[in-house]
Design a protein around this motif. Structure first.
Motif, PDB file in Angstrom:
ATOM      1  N   ALA A 172       0.817  -1.131   0.143  1.00 50.63           N
ATOM      2  CA  ALA A 172       0.077   0.277  -0.048  1.00 50.63           C
ATOM      3  C   ALA A 172       0.743   1.370  -0.128  1.00 50.63           C
ATOM      4  CB  ALA A 172      -0.950  -0.038   1.213  1.00 50.63           C
ATOM      5  N   VAL A 173       2.057   1.116   0.399  1.00 46.41           N
ATOM      6  CA  VAL A 173       2.974   2.247   0.545  1.00 46.41           C
ATOM      7  C   VAL A 173       3.753   2.307  -0.703  1.00 46.41           C
ATOM      8  CG1 VAL A 173       2.737   2.787   3.053  1.00 46.41           C
ATOM      9  CG2 VAL A 173       4.688   1.501   1.952  1.00 46.41           C
ATOM     10  N   GLU A 223      20.019  -1.547  10.858  1.00 45.70           N
ATOM     11  CA  GLU A 223      21.219  -1.395  11.744  1.00 45.70           C
ATOM     12  C   GLU A 223      21.635  -2.709  12.255  1.00 45.70           C
ATOM     13  OE1 GLU A 223      19.740   1.627  14.757  1.00 45.70           O
ATOM     14  OE2 GLU A 223      19.310   2.917  13.186  1.00 45.70           O
ATOM     15  N   MET A 271      27.055   5.263  13.135  1.00 45.54           N
ATOM     16  CA  MET A 271      26.557   4.573  12.129  1.00 45.54           C
ATOM     17  C   MET A 271      25.343   5.676  11.419  1.00 45.54           C
ATOM     18  SD  MET A 271      24.340   0.862  12.094  1.00 45.54           S
ATOM     19  CE  MET A 271      25.493  -0.093  12.832  1.00 45.54           C
ATOM     20  N   GLU A 272      25.720   5.674  10.313  1.00 43.32           N
ATOM     21  CA  GLU A 272      24.928   6.562   9.351  1.00 43.32           C
ATOM     22  C   GLU A 272      24.540   5.768   7.989  1.00 43.32           C
ATOM     23  OE1 GLU A 272      26.808  10.297   8.627  1.00 43.32           O
ATOM     24  OE2 GLU A 272      25.061  11.246   7.926  1.00 43.32           O
ATOM     25  N   TYR A 273      23.175   6.041   7.519  1.00 44.89           N
ATOM     26  CA  TYR A 273      22.759   5.343   6.328  1.00 44.89           C
ATOM     27  C   TYR A 273      21.662   5.986   5.809  1.00 44.89           C
ATOM     28  CZ  TYR A 273      19.560   3.079   9.411  1.00 44.89           C
ATOM     29  OH  TYR A 273      18.668   2.785  10.439  1.00 44.89           O
ATOM     30  N   ALA A 274      21.460   5.667   4.384  1.00 42.69           N
ATOM     31  CA  ALA A 274      20.332   6.374   3.686  1.00 42.69           C
ATOM     32  C   ALA A 274      19.605   5.203   2.828  1.00 42.69           C
ATOM     33  CB  ALA A 274      20.864   7.282   2.766  1.00 42.69           C
ATOM     34  N   MET A 275      18.742   5.488   2.724  1.00 40.14           N
ATOM     35  CA  MET A 275      17.980   4.440   2.057  1.00 40.14           C
ATOM     36  C   MET A 275      17.843   4.669   0.351  1.00 40.14           C
ATOM     37  SD  MET A 275      13.737   3.653   2.694  1.00 40.14           S
ATOM     38  CE  MET A 275      12.881   2.817   1.548  1.00 40.14           C
ATOM     39  N   MET A 289      12.270   4.806  18.091  1.00 40.37           N
ATOM     40  CA  MET A 289      10.846   4.615  18.411  1.00 40.37           C
ATOM     41  C   MET A 289      10.378   6.165  18.551  1.00 40.37           C
ATOM     42  SD  MET A 289       8.330   3.011  18.048  1.00 40.37           S
ATOM     43  CE  MET A 289       8.817   1.292  17.773  1.00 40.37           C
ATOM     44  N   ILE A 314       8.114   6.807   6.680  1.00 40.51           N
ATOM     45  CA  ILE A 314       9.244   6.109   6.381  1.00 40.51           C
ATOM     46  C   ILE A 314      10.558   6.802   6.799  1.00 40.51           C
ATOM     47  CG2 ILE A 314      10.748   4.880   4.370  1.00 40.51           C
ATOM     48  CD1 ILE A 314       8.077   4.439   2.912  1.00 40.51           C
ATOM     49  N   ALA A 315      11.291   6.044   7.551  1.00 37.17           N
ATOM     50  CA  ALA A 315      12.793   6.687   7.845  1.00 37.17           C
ATOM     51  C   ALA A 315      13.654   6.486   6.513  1.00 37.17           C
ATOM     52  CB  ALA A 315      13.194   5.890   9.030  1.00 37.17           C
ATOM     53  N   THR A 316      14.182   7.518   6.005  1.00 34.75           N
ATOM     54  CA  THR A 316      14.934   7.539   4.867  1.00 34.75           C
ATOM     55  C   THR A 316      16.439   7.754   4.836  1.00 34.75           C
ATOM     56  OG1 THR A 316      14.507   9.681   4.092  1.00 34.75           O
ATOM     57  CG2 THR A 316      12.990   8.364   3.329  1.00 34.75           C
ATOM     58  N   LYS A 317      16.809   8.344   6.252  1.00 37.55           N
ATOM     59  CA  LYS A 317      18.011   8.698   6.685  1.00 37.55           C
ATOM     60  C   LYS A 317      18.245   8.789   7.960  1.00 37.55           C
ATOM     61  CE  LYS A 317      21.989  11.763   5.254  1.00 37.55           C
ATOM     62  NZ  LYS A 317      22.323  12.960   4.526  1.00 37.55           N
ATOM     63  N   ILE A 318      19.393   8.124   8.597  1.00 36.07           N
ATOM     64  CA  ILE A 318      19.558   7.767   9.789  1.00 36.07           C
ATOM     65  C   ILE A 318      21.053   7.992  10.139  1.00 36.07           C
ATOM     66  CG2 ILE A 318      19.069   6.399  12.005  1.00 36.07           C
ATOM     67  CD1 ILE A 318      16.825   5.209  10.904  1.00 36.07           C
ATOM     68  N   ARG A 376       8.400   9.619  -5.671  1.00 35.74           N
ATOM     69  CA  ARG A 376       7.571   8.538  -6.707  1.00 35.74           C
ATOM     70  C   ARG A 376       6.599   7.662  -5.706  1.00 35.74           C
ATOM     71  NH1 ARG A 376      10.387   3.015  -5.921  1.00 35.74           N
ATOM     72  NH2 ARG A 376      12.262   3.554  -4.753  1.00 35.74           N
ATOM     73  N   ILE A 377       6.706   7.695  -4.471  1.00 35.82           N
ATOM     74  CA  ILE A 377       5.766   7.144  -3.585  1.00 35.82           C
ATOM     75  C   ILE A 377       4.399   8.197  -3.217  1.00 35.82           C
ATOM     76  CG2 ILE A 377       6.899   4.972  -2.934  1.00 35.82           C
ATOM     77  CD1 ILE A 377       7.593   6.311  -0.182  1.00 35.82           C
ATOM     78  N   PHE A 426       4.180  11.000   4.587  1.00 34.25           N
ATOM     79  CA  PHE A 426       3.285  11.397   2.935  1.00 34.25           C
ATOM     80  C   PHE A 426       1.781  10.635   3.157  1.00 34.25           C
ATOM     81  CE2 PHE A 426       3.606   6.963   1.057  1.00 34.25           C
ATOM     82  CZ  PHE A 426       4.447   6.467   2.015  1.00 34.25           C
ATOM     83  N   ARG A 463      -0.764   7.977   2.390  1.00 37.56           N
ATOM     84  CA  ARG A 463      -0.780   6.689   1.751  1.00 37.56           C
ATOM     85  C   ARG A 463      -1.890   6.737   0.466  1.00 37.56           C
ATOM     86  NH1 ARG A 463      -0.799   1.624   5.628  1.00 37.56           N
ATOM     87  NH2 ARG A 463      -1.572   3.182   7.064  1.00 37.56           N
ATOM     88  N   ALA A 485      -0.371   7.258  -2.791  1.00 42.23           N
ATOM     89  CA  ALA A 485       0.774   6.388  -3.548  1.00 42.23           C
ATOM     90  C   ALA A 485       0.154   5.825  -4.563  1.00 42.23           C
ATOM     91  CB  ALA A 485       0.889   5.343  -2.347  1.00 42.23           C
ATOM     92  N   SER A 486       1.057   5.394  -5.659  1.00 39.84           N
ATOM     93  CA  SER A 486       0.531   4.763  -6.985  1.00 39.84           C
ATOM     94  C   SER A 486       1.341   3.729  -7.222  1.00 39.84           C
ATOM     95  CB  SER A 486       0.574   5.798  -7.963  1.00 39.84           C
ATOM     96  OG  SER A 486       1.802   6.395  -8.061  1.00 39.84           O
TER      97      SER A 486
END
Lengths: 145, 88
Positions: free
Chosen positions: A50-51, A64, A84-88, B1, B18-22, B51-52, B82, B84, B87-88
């Motif tokens: 759905a997302v 992680e 620790m650092e990351y991007a999706m 959390m 959605i977490a995109t960068k941490i 795109r979402i 965003f 939902r 979304a497409s």
């Protein structure tokens, strides 16, 4: 448990020993249960679709955990992960066989302790779905540290 | 959390996070029996079409402090929030 890597043996430019694991839906659900992250996209295929994801996808703690498993396959258990650092870049999904690996990009000091800087990533048939970096500190714990 | 809860509590549209960068910085080890406080601060909001779906990128910085008032970790997360339904 294999011996931890010694700081003297760390070479800038070396590759991290790869860590490979199949991300089964069961593994994803067990991880969600263990860290009590019941965001539906990390355990329910319909919620993930759905997302816009192709399947249930890894959440932050799963990512992680995978990155740490990759780093520790190379470093062993004694060194401490300070940053620790990351991007999706894409979804890391149930059904993927993922490999975590990377390279050593530098050696130096972090808070006055010997450290290594790493470039790390998670790859699968989808390509590199997560890219990031880490700072690993090679120092013994002291009481009260 | 705590970061996700803070991101969800920002007023405005968007029902999915959605977490995109941490970035996680660990300053001190945690020990069994420690008590932790987490404080999340919204650092920035940037609306964007992806795109979402259309939404906004939120940057949330969460600081974790133990019972001795030592900062044990700082987490900086970029969240995409965003709608939902878009979304497409």
């Amino acid at each position: 448990v294999r011996a931890s890597r010694a700081y003297e043996d760390v070479q800038v430019g070396e590759s991290l020993s790869p860590f490979t694991v199949p991300l089964t839906l069961q593994r994803m659900i067990m991880e969600a249960g263990a860290n009590r992250d019941f965001t539906p996209t990390h355990s329910d295929p319909a919620a993930a679709r759905a997302v816009g994801a192709p399947a249930v996808f890894a959440g932050a703690t799963m990512v992680e955990t995978l990155l740490e498993a990759g780093i520790r396959t190379w470093a062993g258990l004694a060194p401490r992960i300070a940053v620790m650092e990351y991007a999706m870049r894409d979804f890391t999904c149930a059904g993927d066989v993922v490999t975590v690996t990377g390279t050593v990009t530098g050696k130096g000091q972090h808070d006055g302790k010997p450290s290594a800087e790493l470039e790390v990533w998670i790859e699968s048939v989808r390509g590199r779905t997560m890219i990031g970096s880490a700072v690993v500190v090679f120092a013994e714990f002291r009481s009260g540290d | 959390m705590q970061t996700m809860i803070a991101g969800a509590n920002v007023p405005g549209e968007g029902n999915t996070l959605i977490a995109t960068k941490i970035r996680m910085q660990h300053h001190a080890p945690l020990y069994p029996g420690d008590r932790l406080d987490a404080t999340a601060v919204l650092k920035s909001v940037e609306r964007k079409a992806t795109r979402i779906g259309r939404g906004a990128f939120l940057v949330v910085e969460t600081t974790y402090v133990n019972q001795h008032h030592d900062v044990v970790a700082v987490e900086t997360v970029t969240l995409l929030r965003f709608d939902r339904a878009e979304a497409s």
